[in-house]
Design an enzyme around this catalytic site. Structure first.
Site, PDB file in Angstrom:
ATOM      1  N   ARG A   1       0.879  -1.184   0.000  1.00 18.65           N
ATOM      2  CA  ARG A   1       0.000   0.000   0.000  1.00 18.65           C
ATOM      3  C   ARG A   1       0.906   1.220   0.000  1.00 18.65           C
ATOM      4  NH1 ARG A   1      -5.589   1.213   3.169  1.00 18.65           N
ATOM      5  NH2 ARG A   1      -6.190  -0.298   1.596  1.00 18.65           N
TER       6      ARG A   1
ATOM      7  N   HIS B   1      -7.054   0.432  -6.976  1.00 18.29           N
ATOM      8  CA  HIS B   1      -7.324  -0.376  -5.777  1.00 18.29           C
ATOM      9  C   HIS B   1      -7.984  -1.699  -6.223  1.00 18.29           C
ATOM     10  CE1 HIS B   1      -7.795  -1.443  -1.724  1.00 18.29           C
ATOM     11  NE2 HIS B   1      -8.594  -0.496  -1.279  1.00 18.29           N
TER      12      HIS B   1
ATOM     13  N   GLN C   1     -10.065  -4.168  -3.848  1.00 19.45           N
ATOM     14  CA  GLN C   1     -11.370  -3.660  -3.415  1.00 19.45           C
ATOM     15  C   GLN C   1     -12.444  -4.006  -4.452  1.00 19.45           C
ATOM     16  OE1 GLN C   1     -12.437  -1.925  -0.540  1.00 19.45           O
ATOM     17  NE2 GLN C   1     -14.385  -2.482  -1.474  1.00 19.45           N
TER      18      GLN C   1
ATOM     19  N   ASP D   1     -17.666   6.752  -2.341  1.00 16.45           N
ATOM     20  CA  ASP D   1     -16.408   6.562  -1.601  1.00 16.45           C
ATOM     21  C   ASP D   1     -16.161   7.886  -0.886  1.00 16.45           C
ATOM     22  OD1 ASP D   1     -13.905   5.776  -0.741  1.00 16.45           O
ATOM     23  OD2 ASP D   1     -13.044   5.499  -2.742  1.00 16.45           O
TER      24      ASP D   1
ATOM     25  N   CYS E   1     -16.773   1.232  -0.154  1.00 17.51           N
ATOM     26  CA  CYS E   1     -15.594   0.422   0.170  1.00 17.51           C
ATOM     27  C   CYS E   1     -15.198   0.538   1.637  1.00 17.51           C
ATOM     28  CB  CYS E   1     -14.439   0.818  -0.733  1.00 17.51           C
ATOM     29  SG  CYS E   1     -13.944   2.539  -0.536  1.00 17.51           S
TER      30      CYS E   1
ATOM     31  N   ARG F   1     -13.543  -8.879   1.416  1.00 15.75           N
ATOM     32  CA  ARG F   1     -12.142  -8.490   1.201  1.00 15.75           C
ATOM     33  C   ARG F   1     -11.217  -9.670   1.513  1.00 15.75           C
ATOM     34  NH1 ARG F   1     -10.457  -3.406   1.152  1.00 15.75           N
ATOM     35  NH2 ARG F   1      -8.768  -4.427   0.037  1.00 15.75           N
TER      36      ARG F   1
END
Ligand SMILES: NC(=O)OP(=O)(O)O
Length: 371
Positions: free
Chosen positions: A126, A153, A156, A272, A314, A341
């Protein structure tokens, strides 16, 4: 270091995968979930324990292996999913926060990639700027998987897609119902079904989650309707839009500044945060720019969404972008997504770090994209 002769596979974005490869990951995620879940149920009696001995093991492709979690930003879902998934695959995850190791302070990204890749069998990273993960991948002797960058991402969006397919019955009464309680404890399950083609509205900033949606949803047969303010900083950057066009996704994307226009006919509404990690100083301006974009029953009714529309986010969520009525209401799939996830990351770890087979061409991939 992995003793392998083939080219090291990495995954930065779902744009790098064919629709067939994406579907294979989703099917594998579902298989791992159904195989592993019964192992996670509490053992309540001696007979319950004996029943467990008859269960199949999930893949143990990480047995004796270690995945480095190289995280320079905060995380709840991605980190917890990665650590628990590595354990289920028989291996371990090693969390390396930016305060813990030398990278970027006393050691270059290049040297860190070589050193960590020499000691671990996979790197789940990340990062801030996307160029950092590209550099890691350039010099790592083991696969690198993107756990979030400034541009993308991918894990996700895999969880979002798995959740939609598991909830296909919410969008099509003819689709099979979800597993019952017995199915969940017995390793008995139906195959994952496809969800019908959806109209998907996204309201908010053009950030990493949306970017992986832009290069994926149209190729899986869905229409995207995006609303973001006119300002260029809230629109997809050139490097993302170039991939969108290259994959032919732009034909199925409608982009507007009007959130009511975006939700027209929407089966699914997605949003988001408006203030991503690192943008805290812009909070006041962003709240002003996104005024009117909060997902509410009223906005979706006035905009003409499908009366049965569903909602996804998310997480982490703030009230700015969606009110409590929607977020905690019956339309919301936000928490099933966060559960998923774990299973989609487990599938990626198995296929990318354990088996190095993620990028193998499926029959469909060899024939070209179907949508
Ligand atoms: N959605 C997501 O990536 O959550 P975390 O930042 O908590 O990992």
């Amino acid at each position: 270091m992995a003793l392998a002769t083939k080219a090291v596979p990495h995954l930065m974005t779902l744009a790098d995968l064919s629709p067939g490869q994406i579907q294979r990951i989703l099917a594998h995620s579902y298989h791992l979930k159904r195989t592993a879940q019964p192992w996670l149920a509490p053992v309540q009696s001696k007979s319950g324990n004996q029943a467990k001995l008859k269960l199949r093991m999930p893949s143990q492709s990480l047995f004796s292996k270690t995945v480095a979690l190289l995280f320079s930003k905060r995380s709840t879902r991605t980190r917890v999913s990665a650590e628990t998934a590595a354990s289920l695959l028989g291996g371990q995850a090693l969390f390396l926060g930016k305060e813990d190791i030398q990278i970027g302070v006393n050691e270059t990204v290049r040297d860190s990639a070589r050193v960590i890749g020499g000691l671990c069998e996979g790197i789940f990273a990340r990062v801030g700027d996307h160029s950092e993960i590209e550099e890691l991948a350039r010099y790592s002797p083991v696969p690198v998987l993107n756990a979030l960058s400034s541009l993308w991402h991918p894990t996700q969006v895999l969880a979002d897609l798995l959740t939609l397919q598991e909830h296909a019955h919410l969008f099509d009464p003819a689709a099979p119902p979800p597993p019952n309680a017995d199915d969940l404890t017995s390793q008995r399950y139906r195959r994952l079904v496809d969800v019908r083609p959806l109209t998907v509205a996204y309201l908010g900033d053009s950030a990493n989650v949306l970017h992986d949606m832009l290069v994926t949803y149209p190729r899986l047969g869905h229409q995207l309707r995006v609303a973001s303010p006119e300002n260029a900083k809230y629109r997809a950057p050139k490097e993302v839009w170039d991939r969108v066009v290259q994959l032919g996704c732009d034909k199925n994307i409608h982009w507007t500044a009007d959130p009511r226009d975006a939700v027209k006919g929407a089966d699914l509404v997605v949003t988001d945060t408006w203030i991503s990690m690192g943008q805290e100083a812009e909070k006041a301006q962003r709240l002003k720019d996104f005024e009117g974009y909060q997902v509410t029953e009223k906005l979706c009714r006035e905009g003409g969404a499908n009366p049965d529309w569903k909602f996804m986010h998310c997480l982490p969520r703030k009230q700015d972008e969606v009110d409590d009525e929607v977020f905690y209401g019956p339309r919301s799939l936000a928490f099933p997504v966060s559960d998923n996830r774990k299973w989609t990351i487990m599938a990626m770890f198995d296929l990318l770090f354990g088996k190095w087979s993620l990028l193998e061409r499926t029959k469909e991939a060899a024939e070209g994209p179907s949508a």
